[in-house]
Design a protein around this motif. Structure first.
Motif, mmCIF file in Angstrom:
data_model
loop_
_atom_site.group_PDB
_atom_site.id
_atom_site.type_symbol
_atom_site.label_atom_id
_atom_site.label_comp_id
_atom_site.label_asym_id
_atom_site.label_seq_id
_atom_site.Cartn_x
_atom_site.Cartn_y
_atom_site.Cartn_z
ATOM 1 N N GLU A 67 64.517 -3.391 31.837
ATOM 2 C CA GLU A 67 64.715 -2.734 33.125
ATOM 3 C C GLU A 67 63.469 -2.959 33.962
ATOM 4 O O GLU A 67 62.680 -2.047 34.225
ATOM 5 C CB GLU A 67 65.055 -1.252 32.961
ATOM 6 N N LEU A 75 69.338 1.087 42.051
ATOM 7 C CA LEU A 75 69.972 0.087 41.210
ATOM 8 C C LEU A 75 71.012 0.717 40.297
ATOM 9 O O LEU A 75 72.066 0.137 40.049
ATOM 10 C CB LEU A 75 68.921 -0.628 40.353
ATOM 11 N N GLU A 76 70.700 1.885 39.758
ATOM 12 C CA GLU A 76 71.646 2.598 38.925
ATOM 13 C C GLU A 76 71.263 4.064 38.873
ATOM 14 O O GLU A 76 70.135 4.441 39.216
ATOM 15 C CB GLU A 76 71.716 2.010 37.513
ATOM 16 N N ALA A 121 72.369 0.474 30.214
ATOM 17 C CA ALA A 121 71.916 1.554 31.085
ATOM 18 C C ALA A 121 71.752 2.842 30.298
ATOM 19 O O ALA A 121 70.783 3.569 30.464
ATOM 20 C CB ALA A 121 72.914 1.751 32.225
ATOM 21 N N THR A 168 76.572 2.167 38.023
ATOM 22 C CA THR A 168 75.880 0.902 38.248
ATOM 23 C C THR A 168 76.717 0.080 39.214
ATOM 24 O O THR A 168 77.745 -0.480 38.830
ATOM 25 C CB THR A 168 75.693 0.128 36.935
ATOM 26 N N GLY A 200 72.820 -3.749 37.323
ATOM 27 C CA GLY A 200 72.052 -2.549 37.610
ATOM 28 C C GLY A 200 70.567 -2.842 37.528
ATOM 29 O O GLY A 200 70.065 -3.791 38.131
ATOM 30 N N GLN A 222 67.496 8.160 39.028
ATOM 31 C CA GLN A 222 67.846 6.925 39.719
ATOM 32 C C GLN A 222 66.745 5.895 39.482
ATOM 33 O O GLN A 222 65.556 6.230 39.549
ATOM 34 C CB GLN A 222 67.995 7.158 41.222
#
Length: 354
Positions: A337, A209-210, A14, A80, A318, A200
């Motif tokens: 991602e 999601l995270e 992340a 996350t 995440g 975000q």
């Protein structure tokens, strides 16, 4: 298994992506100072185009420029699901060179320094310092620095009000995907400079999601580039591990992509060391990186070994999805991602040409 330089705890993924071009990269990555970047500089404060008039490309270039031009000290929190991690960041740029220090405040102790594309990570528990060079591979890759507006074909930007983050006024912009191959983003951009204060990542249904956000931030802080450089170079007492990926091309390695995922283009390819079962890095995996200007997907390809590559499958932490599958004598890991169907498109489209 991909080597330590290619994997790591889920929150590192992340952070490596997170606000990379905007928050100077967090633990492992940042957008390095780029020659010729001035031609895409954002307008100076007071004469910026109204937020309603900015295209998605204009928003992203403005955010990138802000991350490279401002000195700041702050604390960043990554959330996350039920997991949370934080880091302290010192960042400074003199126009041609930027340097940062990132200290993990949660999890195993680690301090990461980046000077442009040179990265040193200090691991005090094992007294190891890992050094390597990394290209900019964060949220906003270099294709945006060249004035390429193709990202606008796959995303649209929509102003979404205003808010305060870490005590600073911010414009909120919603970056929405135009298809089902990519996630969306909600970004809080500091009103005067454009620096990203909070981000975000949203799934296809608009759910978070995270999240990566500054909890505290001092803009234009008196950060000393010389002091950070001295700290970065102080490796006495540490065992140095050098990670030196070798640049290559997918074609020279015998690979090609049939029916590429719309919007994603190849941005780099290199060979990285892979740890064997006895812990030695004695094999090489190809890492082929693609980006659509926001999302990044990596394809890792290495020889198939039934002793350790036991199960094909998919996981998600995440916004980071991972897909593994066998391709004849090869083992393919797609990480990014992006929605699982996007990773599946890459894995299925990978073809052996030699």
């Amino acid at each position: 298994m991909i080597s330590r330089s290619c994997q790591g705890p889920c929150l590192q993924g992340a952070w490596r992506r997170g606000l990379a071009g905007c928050l100077a990269g967090l633990l492992l990555s940042t957008a390095g100072a780029q020659p010729g970047g001035e031609r895409n500089a954002a307008p100076v404060a007071g004469v910026q185009a109204p937020s309603e008039q900015r295209s998605v490309g204009a928003w992203l270039v403005r955010m990138n420029e802000a991350s490279r031009r401002r000195a700041y000290v702050g604390t960043v929190v990554v959330s996350t699901g039920a997991s949370m991690a934080s880091a302290r960041i010192w960042h400074v740029c003199d126009g041609t060179q930027q340097i940062e220090r990132v200290v993990a405040l949660t999890g195993a102790p680690r301090t990461t320094f980046r000077r442009n594309d040179e990265v040193v990570t200090f691991l005090p528990q094992s007294m190891v310092a890992v050094t390597e060079r990394r290209e900019s591979s964060g949220l906003f890759p270099n294709l945006l620095r060249t004035g390429d507006e193709a990202v606008g074909q796959f995303y649209q930007a929509r102003p979404s009000g205003s808010d305060r983050v870490a005590g600073l006024e911010a414009d909120v912009v919603l970056i929405e995907p135009r298809d089902r191959f990519r996630f969306g983003y909600r970004i809080w951009s500091e009103r005067t400079s454009g620096l990203v204060l909070k981000l975000q990542t949203l799934n296809l249904d608009g759910q978070v999601l995270e999240q990566v956000a500054f909890s505290e931030l001092q803009l234009d802080a008196p950060v000393s580039m010389q002091k950070l450089a001295r700290m970065m170079d102080s490796t006495e007492g540490y065992r140095i591990e050098r990670i030196e990926p070798a640049p290559t091309t997918a074609l020279s390695e015998g690979w090609a992509i049939a029916n590429p995922v719309p919007g994603f283009r190849s941005v780099s390819c290199q060979k990285r060391s892979v740890a064997s079962l006895d812990g030695r890095a004695n094999e090489a995996a190809m890492q082929w990186v693609f980006s659509d200007g926001l999302a990044t997907v990596s394809l890792f390809v290495q020889p198939y070994d039934p002793r350790r590559q036991l199960h094909e499958g998919a996981t998600a932490v995440g916004a980071t999805h991972t897909l593994t599958r066998r391709n004849g004598a090869w083992w393919v890991t797609a990480v990014g991602e992006a929605p699982l169907q996007t990773l599946a498109g890459f894995a299925k489209g990978l073809e052996r040409r030699q």
